[in-house]
Scaffold this active site. Structure first.
Site, PDB file in Angstrom:
ATOM      1  N   LYS A  57     -65.121 -16.274  -2.603  1.00  0.00           N
ATOM      2  CA  LYS A  57     -64.728 -17.451  -3.154  1.00  0.00           C
ATOM      3  C   LYS A  57     -63.929 -18.526  -3.432  1.00  0.00           C
ATOM      4  CE  LYS A  57     -65.363 -14.575  -7.777  1.00  0.00           C
ATOM      5  NZ  LYS A  57     -66.278 -13.572  -8.350  1.00  0.00           N
ATOM      6  N   TYR A 287     -40.793 -32.762 -22.701  1.00  0.00           N
ATOM      7  CA  TYR A 287     -41.935 -33.520 -23.701  1.00  0.00           C
ATOM      8  C   TYR A 287     -41.835 -32.639 -24.887  1.00  0.00           C
ATOM      9  CZ  TYR A 287     -44.368 -36.310 -20.378  1.00  0.00           C
ATOM     10  OH  TYR A 287     -44.649 -37.261 -18.948  1.00  0.00           O
ATOM     11  N   MET A 335     -46.620 -32.453 -15.350  1.00  0.00           N
ATOM     12  CA  MET A 335     -47.183 -31.992 -14.626  1.00  0.00           C
ATOM     13  C   MET A 335     -47.054 -32.091 -13.045  1.00  0.00           C
ATOM     14  SD  MET A 335     -50.620 -35.312 -14.103  1.00  0.00           S
ATOM     15  CE  MET A 335     -51.474 -35.902 -15.153  1.00  0.00           C
TER      16      MET A 335
HETATM   17  C1  LIG Z   1     -65.621 -12.428  -7.778  1.00  0.00           C
HETATM   18  C2  LIG Z   1     -66.941 -11.036  -7.906  1.00  0.00           C
HETATM   19  C3  LIG Z   1     -66.354 -10.045  -7.389  1.00  0.00           C
HETATM   20  C4  LIG Z   1     -65.072  -9.574  -6.549  1.00  0.00           C
HETATM   21  O1  LIG Z   1     -64.189  -9.440  -7.912  1.00  0.00           O
HETATM   22  P1  LIG Z   1     -62.691  -8.476  -8.590  1.00  0.00           P
HETATM   23  O2  LIG Z   1     -62.458  -8.359  -9.371  1.00  0.00           O
HETATM   24  O3  LIG Z   1     -61.663  -9.984  -7.592  1.00  0.00           O
HETATM   25  O4  LIG Z   1     -62.221  -7.558  -6.632  1.00  0.00           O
HETATM   26  C5  LIG Z   1     -67.295  -8.915  -6.936  1.00  0.00           C
HETATM   27  N1  LIG Z   1     -68.394  -8.821  -7.283  1.00  0.00           N
HETATM   28  C6  LIG Z   1     -69.116 -10.083  -8.001  1.00  0.00           C
HETATM   29  C7  LIG Z   1     -70.531 -10.448  -8.646  1.00  0.00           C
HETATM   30  C8  LIG Z   1     -68.151 -11.269  -8.733  1.00  0.00           C
HETATM   31  O5  LIG Z   1     -68.714 -12.582  -9.183  1.00  0.00           O
END
Ligand SMILES: *Cc1c(COP(=O)(O)O)cnc(C)c1O
Length: 398
Positions: A57, A287, A335
């Site tokens: 993801k 800044y 930035m």
């Molecule tokens: C993101 C996610 C993972 C992966 O988690 P890690 O700690 O990066 O291994 C596993 N299960 C779900 C439901 C997630 O959202």
């Protein structure tokens, strides 16, 4: 203006008289060979019947989904996990065949994507179940689902005490194909007693599954993410794990079952020196004047800032590597630019490579070290590296 009429980019090495390997202002190198070795090590540490679900993801944790998914497909994973329909569709275009589980709840408008790209939904409620049944009717096909159980995360999932009823209802929908069941730990790696309570609640909920499903190797029963994996017991009903952080090279916690596993960092983050100049002692930098130079200082201006993924919270704390030597960040990260103290370097010039995360010379800035400076968690650091930063894959398969 016709883009073809644009002048050719000048060759950086010709401009600065130095051998440069990259003409970007900020870039991430992802090492596909390291990713593949990590995958191999993790698989070898798991019991052989356990399926590997690769979590990709958020653009594969900022590593670039295209190259990451392609590499994982070549090296063999059983399933991909994504956050939403669009990410799922992108992975499907790269990899026909493998299961793609959407971890997040689906918005009504995303549901057609699910059917069109053959994605698996995670469902927690009867509303979702019924909406997917309708969709299945419209598309004339069964929709694969995993039932998600809330055992204490307090986010998605059917509450574990209601899970047996819900599982029964899903099994009663002929247009849905129940392919798996899972839960998610809230504090894996931080709170062993609570994680074990969550496991217990989940295992209890499984009693509602017919034996035929529970024994089927095609039916996935999973709970563990990278941290949960560290307490993974090979006995028990689990036959799959969802691995994110670990495959990208973040080390397991000390004292874990996997503590011997040494994953390699996959990602490194680099930028360049855009300007070098001397400033007198007493000058304030950047800044809001949060840093005042204690000595006459040679500063280097790095061509990356929070618009690239160096968080403002790392101001006055982070260090970078130039010619393999540490240079502290001075003042507020801005930035597009970050000022560092290059006074202790024998030599520094415009165009030099600046390493923000990763190895340079004999030194290395780890993600964990970067996290400590920024007050961030590693997932957050990866996801904060922005679109403007070029992703450069290396270690490609021949
Ligand atoms: C993101 C996610 C993972 C992966 O988690 P890690 O700690 O990066 O291994 C596993 N299960 C779900 C439901 C997630 O959202």
């Amino acid at each position: 203006m016709d883009v073809w009429a644009l002048p050719k980019m000048p060759d950086a090495s010709a401009m600065f008289g130095e051998k440069t390997t990259c003409v970007h202002r900020a870039w991430v190198v992802t090492d596909g060979a390291a990713l593949e070795r990590n995958l191999g090590k993790i698989k070898a540490a798991l019991p052989p019947h356990v399926r590997y679900m690769a979590v990709v993801k958020a653009d594969a944790y900022g590593h670039g989904a295209l190259h990451t998914v392609t590499r994982l497909l070549q090296s063999g994973v059983d399933c991909f996990c994504v956050a939403n329909g669009r990410e799922g569709a992108e992975v499907r275009e790269l990899g026909p065949g493998s299961e793609i589980l959407v971890l997040g709840p689906l918005l009504p408008e995303e549901m057609p994507t699910l059917a069109a790209y053959d994605l698996t939904a995670s469902i927690s409620t009867r509303e979702e179940m019924l909406a997917l049944s309708v969709l299945a009717g419209q598309y004339g096909r069964r929709i694969p689902v995993h039932v998600k159980v809330d055992t204490g995360m307090g986010r998605m999932g059917t509450w574990y005490e209601d899970a047996p009823d819900f599982i029964g209802a899903v099994l009663g929908q002929p247009s849905l194909e129940l392919r798996g069941i899972y839960t998610h730990f809230s504090s894996a790696g931080m709170d062993a007693p609570f994680t074990s309570l969550q496991r217990q609640r989940f295992v209890g909920a499984l009693s509602a599954l017919p034996g035929s499903l529970r024994k089927s190797s095609h039916f996935l029963i999973h709970a563990d993410n990278s941290a949960g994996l560290e307490t993974f017991a090979s006995e028990g009903p689990f036959n799959a794990v969802r691995v994110g952080l670990l495959q990208y090279g973040l080390p397991p916690h000390r004292g874990s079952l996997l503590k011997r596993l040494k994953p390699e960092a996959v990602l490194s983050f680099h930028s360049r020196v855009g300007l070098v100049k001397n400033l007198p002692r007493g000058t304030s930098v950047s800044y809001d004047r949060t840093h005042t130079l204690a000595r006459d200082t040679r500063v280097a201006i790095v061509t990356a800032g929070y618009g690239d993924g160096i968080p403002v919270s790392a101001s006055n704390k982070a260090q970078v590597l130039i010619h393999g030597q540490r240079c502290p960040v001075l003042g507020r990260v801005t930035m597009d630019q970050t000022v560092v103290d290059a006074s202790d370097l024998a030599h520094v010039a415009v165009g030099d490579t600046v390493t923000l995360i990763g190895k340079q010379g004999c030194d290395e800035i780890s993600v964990s070290e970067f996290c400590a400076w920024a007050g961030m968690i590693p997932w957050d650091v990866f996801c904060s590296i922005t679109k403007r930063v070029e992703r450069v894959p290396t270690g490609l398969r021949g």
